[in-house]
Design a protein around this motif. Structure first.
Motif, short mmCIF file in Angstrom:
data_model
loop_
_atom_site.label_atom_id
_atom_site.label_comp_id
_atom_site.label_asym_id
_atom_site.label_seq_id
_atom_site.Cartn_x
_atom_site.Cartn_y
_atom_site.Cartn_z
N LEU A 83 0.81 -1.22 0.20
CA LEU A 83 -0.04 -0.13 0.13
C LEU A 83 0.78 1.35 -0.02
N VAL A 84 1.95 1.19 0.66
CA VAL A 84 2.77 2.48 0.85
C VAL A 84 4.24 2.02 0.31
N GLY A 85 4.54 1.01 -0.14
CA GLY A 85 6.04 0.78 -0.77
C GLY A 85 6.96 0.37 0.36
N SER A 86 7.00 0.68 1.46
CA SER A 86 8.01 0.62 2.73
C SER A 86 7.34 0.82 3.91
N ALA A 87 8.19 0.15 5.05
CA ALA A 87 7.59 0.05 6.35
C ALA A 87 8.76 -0.21 7.33
N PRO A 88 8.53 0.22 8.38
CA PRO A 88 9.60 0.06 9.50
C PRO A 88 9.80 -1.59 9.91
N THR A 89 10.73 -1.94 9.90
CA THR A 89 10.92 -3.24 10.39
C THR A 89 12.14 -3.32 11.65
N GLY A 90 11.88 -4.30 12.42
CA GLY A 90 13.02 -4.39 13.51
C GLY A 90 14.15 -5.27 13.49
N ASN A 91 14.46 -5.87 14.30
CA ASN A 91 15.79 -6.80 14.50
C ASN A 91 15.49 -8.29 14.28
N THR A 92 16.46 -8.95 14.00
CA THR A 92 16.20 -10.38 13.67
C THR A 92 16.16 -11.47 14.72
N ALA A 93 15.96 -11.03 15.92
CA ALA A 93 15.73 -12.09 17.31
C ALA A 93 14.43 -12.68 17.26
N GLY A 94 14.53 -13.87 17.17
CA GLY A 94 13.46 -14.98 17.00
C GLY A 94 13.28 -15.24 15.72
N ILE A 95 13.85 -14.92 14.65
CA ILE A 95 13.69 -15.34 13.39
C ILE A 95 14.23 -16.60 13.09
N ASP A 96 13.67 -17.70 12.70
CA ASP A 96 14.24 -18.92 12.10
C ASP A 96 14.96 -19.02 10.97
N ARG A 97 14.39 -18.25 10.01
CA ARG A 97 14.78 -18.19 8.57
C ARG A 97 13.80 -17.20 7.86
N ILE A 98 14.57 -16.91 6.47
CA ILE A 98 13.78 -15.99 5.66
C ILE A 98 13.83 -16.50 4.46
#
Length: 702
Positions: free
Chosen positions: A130-145
């Motif tokens: 809807l707006v092309g970009s957005a804030p994101t945070g850190n990678t803690a808790g991420i298993d994979r992308i």
């Protein structure tokens, strides 16, 4: 019937159609098929230590059966490289060019297109569309992308011409475990802490909790801080039933960074790379609340159905000295901009999975997606936005805090319904056909209110749009041996247009289509995995602004390229990750009243990119890693007047492990590359990349 009035009807119809398809699939086979078939290909097999990704087909099936390019960034790779954020993690994926814009907004291009779909644990994050970009945070808790390249509307609905990015969190485990880390480093000061714990809670329950906090004052004195907490509970009341509940909370703060101004295509001499022209009063503040609930039931071994419900709430506000230009007497002129967004997203997914034999063996999926996005956006008066200019070099900022005046409010409603199916069929031994199709109904309305002032009366306007689209992806997979795979695939995508021309016309959705040929090699007991793909990707019906309020669909863009990636663990202590992408992206037809962009390269699309990382672990606890990331020439604007020259960054790491503890040192940009630029805004402002960075990390893992 109004847009919101159609929600319930579409929800019911979609649910009934999906339930009927699932029931029919269950009834057609009561026993799994015999012989070699897609149903019997081990779904849990690992390639070079990786689990099979699900983003390529929405099913847990072997990657060698998926006719598409899929790249995976694992938590292990994120740790080895000392990555702390999403942009850093994705920058190692060939063909993906992520940027951190305005000091806090994440965006990217995939295969030359800025039109992509973002998922969190399989749920769409509509903000990016809807707006092309957005804030994101850190990678803690991420298993994979997981990254799926190419059009994906046949699986995930609107958007996704360039591809899909799926962020997957760590899952609860029946075995007790814990992990944590403390990091300190940076060219100035970066502090980070993470923790995670998992284990059983009785016979049928398991839990997981993760948390992370990052505080960074970077070399441009732009501070960012974010903290997130994620908790998950898994309940298995019986062998064939599973319930998963996940809740998360995230808090972010960025002091913003709008880069350096350019003049005649380059940053003027005399402006230091660490010079920041934002005021002390600039900020991007926000929070993110997310809840996911999943229930799966497998009445028989070869079939299951899944119900998933998600809700997220994300308000954030931004105020910044945004527009920069070179002034007189070696000064920089500044203008402020402000915005606010409050996103509320509701998602429902119904899926039926089945594997068996009807004439030929099948692994199939049918489903229904429902999405509702309600967003509120304050409107600010932008008639008086000038700020005090600043000299090229450091000086006391004379600008005090500046007021932002809200003059109105815009509310958006977006409702989507999608019916989809996917089927992998084994036609004969070594030949598989993967077919997917989807029908989407998209609706959108907006209400804009202008508040009353002494000079004008209050006003209110509204507009609505809707679209219907059918998309497909069809691929043929040839497997002449257990270690070699060839595939060819064609797929389509659509992106609905929310723009409302002054003449009231409804513009057609933008369309995408891709043809791709690829090969895969899984050798040495699947410890070496090689991917190669060549593609031709085109987007048509691109909306072009003609004059104020007048639009036409005269634009088209084509991207052709090749991609290759190698993932290898030839011996236990050694792991290698190598990726390369060549992207030839051009506008075929794109004429505005001011310019003709035909033949121009879209912004943020390097022609070449190369990544390589290797790690070797010695048996006595020592380890070493090294890598290089090369980004080719790219442009900061569609006019191709502000170049962002190619650059190469060399990184290295050292590790020492004793029992449950590991000490790591990561050094990025070892040779101190300077005057390279990693993002841009407004087509004329570029953000320089960081100098040499050192990060010390202490980890503990059970």
């Amino acid at each position: 019937m109004t847009l919101r009035g159609r929600t319930y009807a579409g929800f019911v119809v979609g649910g009934l159609v999906t339930a009927g398809a699932i029931s029919q699939a269950f009834a057609q086979s009561s026993t799994p098929s015999s012989g070699q078939s897609p149903a019997e290909t081990p779904a849990d097999v690992q390639v070079a230590g990786r689990r099979n990704p699900s983003v390529g087909s929405r099913m847990r099936e072997p990657l060698r059966d998926v006719p598409a390019t899929v790249n995976v960034v694992t938590n292990r790779e994120i740790e080895e490289r000392g990555t702390t954020d999403v942009v850093g993690a994705l920058s190692w994926v060939p063909g993906v060019q992520p940027q951190l814009e305005y000091g806090g907004f994440t965006s990217m291009t995939i295969r030359g297109f800025g039109d992509y779909t973002t998922l969190v644990d399989g749920f769409r994050d509509a903000r990016f569309q809807l707006v092309g970009s957005a804030p994101t945070g850190n990678t803690a808790g991420i298993d994979r992308i997981e990254v799926l390249k190419g059009p994906a509307s046949a699986l995930y609905g609107y958007g996704g011409v360039g591809g899909v990015v799926n962020f997957l969190h760590k899952q609860p485990s029946r075995r007790f475990g814990y992990e944590g880390s403390l990091s300190l480093g940076g060219p100035t000061l970066l502090r980070r802490a993470t923790m995670g714990v998992t284990g059983p809670l009785g016979d049928s329950l398991a839990f997981r909790a993760d948390a992370g906090i990052v505080d960074d004052d970077n070399f441009r004195r732009a501070r960012s801080s974010n903290a997130n907490v994620t908790a998950a509970l898994e309940w298995r009341p019986a062998e064939r039933h599973r319930v998963l509940l996940r809740v998360s909370y995230q808090k972010i703060h960025f002091s913003t960074d709008t880069g350096l101004p350019t003049e005649q295509g380059s940053v003027p001499d005399g402006i230091p790379l660490d010079r920041r022209f934002n005021t002390p009063w600039d900020y991007l503040d926000g929070s993110f609340y997310d809840t996911q609930l999943e229930y799966s039931y497998a009445p028989v071994d070869h079939a299951k159905w899944v119900v998933r419900l998600g809700f997220s709430h994300n308000p954030y506000e931004y105020k910044s000295a945004e527009t920069l230009s070179v002034g007189v007497d070696r000064t920089v002129n500044r203008q402020w901009f402000a915005l606010g967004h409050e996103w509320n997203q509701l998602s429902l997914q119904l899926e039926g999975h089945w594997r068996g034999k009807v004439i030929v063996p099948h692994r199939a999926l049918v489903g229904y997606d429902f999405g509702y996005t309600l967003s509120h956006h304050p409107r600010f008066a932008l008639d008086q936005t000038d700020l005090a200019p600043l000299p090229f070099r450091d000086a006391l900022d004379p600008q005090g805090d500046y007021a932002t005046n809200k003059v109105g409010r815009r509310t958006q409603h977006q409702i989507t319904h999608g019916l989809f199916a996917y089927d992998t069929m084994q036609l004969v031994n070594g030949v598989k056909l993967a077919v997917s199709g989807r029908l989407d109904r998209w609706g959108y309305d907006t209400e804009t209110k202008t508040y009353a002032t002494p000079e004008r009366a209050a006003s209110e306007t509204s507009a609505d749009r809707d679209a219907f689209a059918a998309t497909f992806r069809t691929g043929l997979v040839l497997q002449p041996s257990t270690w070699l795979t060839f595939y060819g695939v064609a797929g389509t995508a659509f992106t609905p247009v929310r723009t409302v021309p002054t003449d009231g016309r409804t513009l057609d959705p933008e369309r995408g289509r891709q043809y791709e040929l690829g090969a895969r090699v899984d050798a040495f007991d699947r410890r070496v995995h090689f991917d190669f793909a060549a593609y031709n990707l085109k987007k048509t019906h691109v909306v072009v602004s003609r004059h104020a309020g007048e639009y036409d669909q005269a634009g088209s863009q084509t991207s052709r390229g090749i991609e290759a990636s190698l993932t290898a663990e030839p011996i236990e202590p050694l792991s290698l990750r190598i990726g390369y992408a060549y992207t030839l992206a051009r506008y075929d037809r794109y004429v505005t009243p001011d310019a003709d962009f035909a033949g121009k390269t879209p912004a943020y699309v390097p022609d070449h990119s190369l990544t390589a990382w290797g790690t070797y672990r010695f048996p006595w606890g020592l380890g070493a890693g090294a890598g290089v990331r090369v980004v080719g020439d790219q442009w900061a604007n569609v006019e191709n007047t502000v170049p962002m020259p190619a650059y190469a960054l060399v990184s290295a790491a050292g590790y020492y492990k004793v029992g449950q503890f590991e000490f790591a040192v990561n050094v990025d940009n070892i040779f101190g590359a300077e005057r390279y630029f990693v993002s841009a805004i407004n087509g004329t402002q570029v953000t320089p990349g960081a100098p040499r960075t050192v990060l010390f990390t202490l980890r503990i893992k059970s």
